[in-house]
Design an enzyme around this catalytic site. Sequence first.
Site, mmCIF file in Angstrom:
data_model
loop_
_atom_site.group_PDB
_atom_site.id
_atom_site.type_symbol
_atom_site.label_atom_id
_atom_site.label_comp_id
_atom_site.label_asym_id
_atom_site.label_seq_id
_atom_site.Cartn_x
_atom_site.Cartn_y
_atom_site.Cartn_z
ATOM 1 N N ARG A 136 30.739 28.140 29.057
ATOM 2 C CA ARG A 136 31.519 26.924 29.337
ATOM 3 C C ARG A 136 30.597 25.713 29.403
ATOM 4 N NH1 ARG A 136 33.528 28.135 34.618
ATOM 5 N NH2 ARG A 136 32.578 30.187 34.492
ATOM 6 N N HIS B 263 34.040 34.875 40.550
ATOM 7 C CA HIS B 263 33.636 34.172 39.325
ATOM 8 C C HIS B 263 34.859 34.106 38.424
ATOM 9 C CE1 HIS B 263 31.540 33.341 35.580
ATOM 10 N NE2 HIS B 263 30.372 33.302 36.193
HETATM 11 C C1 SIN Z 1 25.351 32.990 38.301
HETATM 12 O O1 SIN Z 1 26.008 33.828 38.921
HETATM 13 O O2 SIN Z 1 24.556 32.225 38.853
HETATM 14 C C2 SIN Z 1 25.521 32.799 36.834
HETATM 15 C C3 SIN Z 1 26.516 33.752 36.322
HETATM 16 C C4 SIN Z 1 26.974 33.338 34.986
HETATM 17 O O3 SIN Z 1 26.235 33.541 34.041
HETATM 18 O O4 SIN Z 1 28.094 32.852 34.870
#
Ligand code: SIN
Length: 514
Positions: A293, A270
């Site tokens: 974002r 991420h």
């Molecule tokens: C996710 O992992 O689906 C969302 C994570 C986030 O809030 O960026």
Amino acid sequence: MASPSSPPVIVVGAGLAGLSAAYSALQAGAASVRLLERAAKPGGNSIKASSGINGAPTRFQNVAEYGVDESFWDDTVRSAGSRLHAVSVAEPIKSQRQGLISVLTNRSTSAIDFLVDDLGVDLSVVAQLGGHSKPRTHRGGAGKTPPGASIVTTLLAKLNEYGGDDRFELMTKTEVTKLLLLSSSSTEEVVVTGVEYRPQTDTTTNTQTLHGPVIFTTGGFAGDTHGLLAQYRPDLAGLPSTNDPRPGTAHTLLAAAGARLVDMESVQVHPTGFVDPANPPLALKFLAAEMLRGEGGILLYRGRRVVNELDTRERVSEAIMGLPLATASAASAASAAAREGGGGGELRQWDVQLLLDPGTTEAAAGHVGFYLWKGLLQKKKVRELDEATRETLREYASVVRGEKKDGLGRVAFGHWKLGVDGADIDDEAEVCVGWVTPVVHFTMGGAVINEQAQILASELGEEQRPIQGLWGAGEVTGGIHGDNRLGGSSLLECVVFGRIAGEQAARATLKADA
Ligand code: SIN
Ligand code: FAD
């Protein structure tokens, strides 16, 4: 309903997939459900989810502005990347993967309806996350509990209503150590007949057994730094993580029972974990939710944007990781604490800034309040920012106003307001800024399942051989997301496949009664 003497449906792992499976098994008439959880408390990684859950089309999406959302399947297929599209991928593998994606996306509307109408969870606010062509990630309104926690606590409360008449029991501090198997010599089929487990309160090595159909919902291995993660992705060593340290032993148990594991190298990095300015070297990071974002936030490196912030996670992370590492002082201070936090070796972090304008801050007010309180975001006046950043803000405002195209390809701007009225950006306006870096977040790989959530003893694309008596749902499974999972689709897979697994396992106990 099954007769009271029928075996319980056994669910292993009390995150969202397990809770969804347990609830649906009870609703489908299982005589009882036993939910076994290794940790002291239920919730797993699910309880930390903060951006939301995908669904399309739903009544909460803004049809007037975006039209009816018919592109969820296409976006998911595109995001799956080379696992689905490489020329070397044989047709039967493609169609099996696409079948799973169809179940996920086609059942997303009913998953949202179930959570909202049957359980009473608020999911009325919708944001657009990276890789999505429309806003479709649902969460509650301002001031509400974040989506993971609200769905998990609501489901737990509903399940506990069944506890009164003994139909439901949550057994925490209970680790499943083995699947009990029966082999048929005539068909060479393996049947799962139950589990062996160890209550952590038992200081001996004694294990106990429980018999019944089994649903595995034990989550992913992004927190298994020195185990499966090091085995499948040694190149990710030193990256911080959003996942609590946790051994990935469940995958090994499944493989020992004949389950096929797929896509184990597909690990999601991420792009935005918060680096805490008070403690930069910590290896376990708070996530800077992608919806920050989605609602308008931008990413800056030395005052310049470097990527379309709403591209897929895979591409945004790649762009950041192509930049120079954070300064030596931060990195070396980091290494000691990385080892302490389970990271091992040098901690690798990048020096990227997340900036939220006043419009974004307002749209994400609940989250922003929490991050400010934790010291992960700071408020600044525009006049306090360096000149490179102020220049970027001016340029970006002209893109949002529609005067020119974004050179990085961003086309959705969330609630960005700064400078959109055409005047110069207001020096007295207040923005929020925080330091973010890529983090290991999610594992796309796991046990192969079919559209009925049965765990398979066959590879993707082969004739399907379900392991009788065994189902799976959530992050422990593989084959749905391919190279890259879209944000918001994990909570969705937990609900969709968890509900299917629960219903199927309950039916198996009913059939046995007949
Ligand atoms: C996710 O992992 O689906 C969302 C994570 C986030 O809030 O960026
Ligand atoms: P988990 O919720 O992790 O639960 C698995 C459970 O199984 C754990 O409690 C574990 O202790 C237990 N267990 C494991 N092995 C055993 C065993 N042998 N015996 C007994 N119990 C065992 N996804 C989204 O879609 N939207 C978001 O907004 C989002 N935000 C996120 C934010 C953060 C910080 C993180 C870390 C993840 C986020 N994700 C999000 C991803 C998503 O939360 C998880 O992928 C998903 O919730 C996994 O659910 P699960 O039920 O499969 O596993």
